[in-house]
Design an enzyme around this catalytic site. Structure first.
Site, PDB file in Angstrom:
ATOM      1  N   ASN A   1     -24.184 -38.972  -3.192  1.00 57.94           N
ATOM      2  CA  ASN A   1     -24.692 -39.831  -2.114  1.00 57.94           C
ATOM      3  C   ASN A   1     -24.392 -41.287  -2.505  1.00 57.94           C
ATOM      4  O   ASN A   1     -25.020 -41.820  -3.408  1.00 57.94           O
ATOM      5  CB  ASN A   1     -26.205 -39.617  -1.951  1.00 57.94           C
ATOM      6  CG  ASN A   1     -26.801 -40.579  -0.921  1.00 57.94           C
ATOM      7  OD1 ASN A   1     -26.082 -41.364  -0.301  1.00 57.94           O
ATOM      8  ND2 ASN A   1     -28.115 -40.516  -0.747  1.00 57.94           N
TER       9      ASN A   1
ATOM     10  N   GLU B   1     -20.871 -38.441   3.716  1.00 56.54           N
ATOM     11  CA  GLU B   1     -20.603 -39.488   4.716  1.00 56.54           C
ATOM     12  C   GLU B   1     -21.794 -39.726   5.625  1.00 56.54           C
ATOM     13  O   GLU B   1     -21.831 -40.689   6.370  1.00 56.54           O
ATOM     14  CB  GLU B   1     -19.375 -39.098   5.547  1.00 56.54           C
ATOM     15  CG  GLU B   1     -18.105 -39.274   4.731  1.00 56.54           C
ATOM     16  CD  GLU B   1     -16.912 -38.556   5.328  1.00 56.54           C
ATOM     17  OE1 GLU B   1     -17.013 -38.095   6.480  1.00 56.54           O
ATOM     18  OE2 GLU B   1     -15.897 -38.464   4.618  1.00 56.54           O
TER      19      GLU B   1
ATOM     20  N   ASP C   1     -34.266 -37.879  -5.123  1.00 55.20           N
ATOM     21  CA  ASP C   1     -35.004 -36.673  -4.748  1.00 55.20           C
ATOM     22  C   ASP C   1     -34.591 -36.175  -3.358  1.00 55.20           C
ATOM     23  O   ASP C   1     -34.555 -34.974  -3.110  1.00 55.20           O
ATOM     24  CB  ASP C   1     -36.513 -36.966  -4.749  1.00 55.20           C
ATOM     25  CG  ASP C   1     -37.013 -37.304  -6.144  1.00 55.20           C
ATOM     26  OD1 ASP C   1     -36.482 -36.745  -7.116  1.00 55.20           O
ATOM     27  OD2 ASP C   1     -37.931 -38.145  -6.265  1.00 55.20           O
TER      28      ASP C   1
ATOM     29  N   GLU D   1     -31.753 -32.060  -0.098  1.00 59.45           N
ATOM     30  CA  GLU D   1     -30.676 -31.591   0.792  1.00 59.45           C
ATOM     31  C   GLU D   1     -29.915 -30.432   0.181  1.00 59.45           C
ATOM     32  O   GLU D   1     -29.666 -29.405   0.820  1.00 59.45           O
ATOM     33  CB  GLU D   1     -29.680 -32.742   0.991  1.00 59.45           C
ATOM     34  CG  GLU D   1     -29.702 -33.298   2.360  1.00 59.45           C
ATOM     35  CD  GLU D   1     -28.421 -34.048   2.659  1.00 59.45           C
ATOM     36  OE1 GLU D   1     -27.329 -33.522   2.433  1.00 59.45           O
ATOM     37  OE2 GLU D   1     -28.535 -35.191   3.125  1.00 59.45           O
TER      38      GLU D   1
ATOM     39  N   THR E   1     -36.719 -42.797  -6.943  1.00 63.96           N
ATOM     40  CA  THR E   1     -37.844 -42.275  -7.736  1.00 63.96           C
ATOM     41  C   THR E   1     -37.344 -41.303  -8.812  1.00 63.96           C
ATOM     42  O   THR E   1     -37.808 -41.318  -9.937  1.00 63.96           O
ATOM     43  CB  THR E   1     -38.862 -41.550  -6.826  1.00 63.96           C
ATOM     44  OG1 THR E   1     -39.095 -42.345  -5.663  1.00 63.96           O
ATOM     45  CG2 THR E   1     -40.162 -41.321  -7.540  1.00 63.96           C
TER      46      THR E   1
ATOM     47  N   ARG F   1     -35.371 -49.259   4.004  1.00 60.97           N
ATOM     48  CA  ARG F   1     -34.404 -48.676   3.066  1.00 60.97           C
ATOM     49  C   ARG F   1     -33.498 -49.742   2.449  1.00 60.97           C
ATOM     50  O   ARG F   1     -33.072 -49.624   1.310  1.00 60.97           O
ATOM     51  CB  ARG F   1     -33.545 -47.620   3.768  1.00 60.97           C
ATOM     52  CG  ARG F   1     -34.205 -46.277   3.773  1.00 60.97           C
ATOM     53  CD  ARG F   1     -33.217 -45.124   3.705  1.00 60.97           C
ATOM     54  NE  ARG F   1     -33.907 -43.902   3.315  1.00 60.97           N
ATOM     55  CZ  ARG F   1     -33.935 -43.431   2.084  1.00 60.97           C
ATOM     56  NH1 ARG F   1     -33.292 -44.051   1.123  1.00 60.97           N
ATOM     57  NH2 ARG F   1     -34.605 -42.344   1.781  1.00 60.97           N
TER      58      ARG F   1
ATOM     59  N   ASP G   1     -41.287 -34.260  -0.572  1.00 66.02           N
ATOM     60  CA  ASP G   1     -40.242 -34.663  -1.533  1.00 66.02           C
ATOM     61  C   ASP G   1     -39.482 -35.891  -1.044  1.00 66.02           C
ATOM     62  O   ASP G   1     -38.262 -35.998  -1.206  1.00 66.02           O
ATOM     63  CB  ASP G   1     -39.238 -33.526  -1.783  1.00 66.02           C
ATOM     64  CG  ASP G   1     -39.869 -32.349  -2.529  1.00 66.02           C
ATOM     65  OD1 ASP G   1     -41.055 -32.417  -2.849  1.00 66.02           O
ATOM     66  OD2 ASP G   1     -39.157 -31.364  -2.781  1.00 66.02           O
TER      67      ASP G   1
END
Ligand SMILES: Nc1ncnc2c1ncn2[C@@H]1O[C@H](COP(=O)(O)OP(=O)(O)OP(=O)(O)O)[C@@H](O)[C@H]1O
Ligand SMILES: CCCCCCCCCCCCC/C=C/[C@@H](O)[C@H](CO)NC(C)=O
Ligand SMILES: [Ca+2]
Length: 531
Positions: free
Chosen positions: A125, A158, A184, A189, A228, A291, A487
């Site tokens: 990611n 993506e 996390d 995912e 985290t 974010r 999560d």
């Protein structure tokens, strides 16, 4: 100490020189007096023939020799605080045959380490945490995988759910493991993709909250690059990409409990770390809008949520985890080779033998609690992370088939702060009159708002306690629901039904090692030693 083929004990120092090197590089130096030490074969990363160049040959007394032969052993060096590093030692001698024999013998021993992965599927990611996932993988992890001769297929995601969807399409069975580079959420995912794929391939309906799910034997490796990184920290003891890469390389295996979350016979999500309603749900909801702040968003939203001091009314029904010997108030924590988790593994194997895959949980005793809560936290593992090194439930187990249900009732801001501060120090977090903790195998929650319309909890309550409904009539209070933090992902429903699936999946990890053992054994000087 391992033996060479033919039964000879390897005695390298008498005939070979010894040189130490920094991680990844062989830098031969004049031989030193050998220190007696030990590196298990299981912690050797690779063995390579080493070429000497002219300059290296011209050292000290080795100068006189005509031709040197050498090999380098790369191995796991354990440092402080569960950190692992790749170190190396180079052995050299004039006898080419002896040198080759050593290389051959060590390579054969490495080949025998069957739990090591050879082929991995890697998802990165690029936007997790501080957006360093790609750089971390390329600079710190890929060179180690290549040193250990692990081949990889790398996917840079993506969009959200790219990894999850991809896991339903690829031939996962050709891989020895899946690696996620991120936090996390990214782990979640990949876990959903793998568990979902296993159920689909086995014809199991995830929407059935009572279904026995098929265990997923394809291990997941986590390279921490999130905000985290609680799952990595709780299973390895540190959030460090190199340490995690080395746990993957040596083929560690740590089973993990997974909780399934349903609403009205519809599958919502799986959880392995925190299912939090109230405080942690509100933090997450607020932080998702921020974010762009990166990991700092949790501090900002945490402070805001603390000040807002919202409490929520609802009812919890839970089934105590009677199969396990542990308690959330234990002083001992889950560590590598944990006896309590091993016992659960045995029970699980017996259960599977007796009932096959059609095993359904028996209807055991339900207990009910209703009240006003600042936080409801259900954790399947300790949830230790750099912000809270002991975690939200320090004695929770990674693989015992239970979760710790922590109820923080309405209290003053000052008391709640005292409770939160105990996430960060050594004091007992549960030693407050407004905090209760239960070890459970399943639970249900219904908020006061939705109780009258849709509650499963109320159905059970009605059946078992006639007065339960009368005590709790429909009301018109102006209350709002919180959100569940699963999560690090929000859930759409506040009424949920949760069941812990013992050891449903496996990680490339070994749990947290006892500090005294490994640090005492490995901290004396640098111990690049004899095999
Ligand atoms: N390419 C992408 N673009 C946008 N979102 C992505 C992409 N790849 C993955 N995601 C999503 O980003 C979310 C957050 O990622 P991740 O968990 O890696 O970082 P984080 O949230 O900063 O860390 P933590 O979960 O540890 O708090 C995941 O839920 C994942 O679904
Ligand atoms: C005013 C003092 C406050 C100190 C509070 C420190 C508490 C830190 C506890 C962190 C909890 C970690 C639980 C893990 C949750 C993850 O699943 C999730 C996704 O990464 N992270 C968060 C923050 O929700
Ligand atoms: Ca557990």
């Amino acid at each position: 100490m391992e033996r060479l083929p033919g039964g000879r004990r390897p005695r390298l120092v008498s005939s070979l020189g010894l040189g130490r090197g920094a991680a990844g590089l062989a830098r031969p130096r004049p031989p030193r007096r050998a220190e007696n030490c030990f590196v298990p074969i299981s912690e050797i990363i690779a063995v390579e023939e080493t070429e000497f160049n002219k300059k290296q040959r011209n050292i000290g007394r080795w100068q006189k020799m005509a031709k040197l032969h050498a090999f380098t052993v790369y191995y796991v060096k354990k440092a402080r605080n569960h950190r692992w590093r790749c170190s190396n030692v180079t052995f050299w001698c004039v006898d080419e045959h002896l040198c080759n024999q050593w290389i051959q013998a060590l390579k054969e021993l490495l080949e025998m380490q069957k739990s090591r992965p050879k082929q991995l599927l890697v998802y990165i990611n690029p936007y997790g945490g501080k957006r360093q996932g790609k750089r971390i993988y390329e600079q710190k992890v890929a060179p180690l995988f290549s040193l250990a001769s692990i081949s990889t297929d790398v996917v840079i995601t993506e969009h959200a759910n790219h990894a999850k969807d991809n896991l339903f399409e690829v031939n996962i069975y050709k891989y020895d493991g899946v690696v996620c580079v991120g936090g996390d959420g990214m782990f979640s995912e990949v876990m959903h993709g793998l568990i979902g794929r296993m159920q689909k391939d086995s014809g199991i309906d995830q929407n059935n909250p009572k279904a026995s799910l098929v265990q997923c034997n394809i291990r997941i490796g986590i390279i921490p690059a999130g905000s985290t990184d609680c799952i990595c920290y709780s299973t390895v003891g540190i959030s460090d990409p190199v340490t995690s890469a080395l746990h993957i390389i040596v083929g560690d295996c740590q089973p993990l409990d997974v909780s399934s979350v349903h609403h009205n016979n519809t599958f919502l999500k799986y959880s392995v770390s925190l299912l939090g309603y109230g405080f942690y749900g509100d933090i997450l909801k607020d932080s998702e809008k921020k974010r762009w702040m990166g990991p700092m968003r949790y501090d900002y939203s945490g402070f805001k949520t603390f000040l807002s001091h919202h409490y929520y009314e609802g009812t919890i029904a839970y089934q105590p985890a009677k199969h396990t010997h542990g308690s959330p108030r234990d002083k001992e924590s889950c560590r590598t080779g944990c006896c309590i988790c091993k016992e659960s593994e045995k029970q699980l194997a017996e259960q599977q033998k007796e009932c096959g895959l059609n095993h359904e949980e028996g209807e055991e005793e339900w207990k009910f609690i209703k009240g006003k809560f600042l936080a409801i936290n259900a954790v399947s593992m300790s949830c230790a992370c750099p912000r809270s090194p002991k975690g939200l439930s320090p004695a929770a187990h990674l693989a015992d088939g239970s979760a710790d249900l922590i109820l923080v009732r309405k209290c003053s801001r000052f008391d709640f702060l005292r409770y939160l501060l105990r996430h960060t120090n050594q004091d007992d977090q549960f030693d407050f009159p407004f905090v209760d903790v239960y070890r459970v195998k399943s639970f249900q929650f219904t908020s006061k708002l939705s109780e009258d319309n849709e509650s499963n909890v109320m159905d059970i309550g009605k059946k078992r306690f006639g007065q339960f409904c009368r005590d709790h009539p429909a009301c018109c209070c102006n209350i709002v629901n919180s959100t569940w933090n699963c999560d690090g992902e929000t859930l759409d429903s506040s009424a949920i039904e949760v069941r812990v699936h013992c050891q449903l999946m496996k990680l490339f990890a070994r749990g947290i090692e006892e500090k005294c053992k490994d640090e005492a054994a490995y901290s004396q000087s640098s111990i690049e030693q004899l095999l």
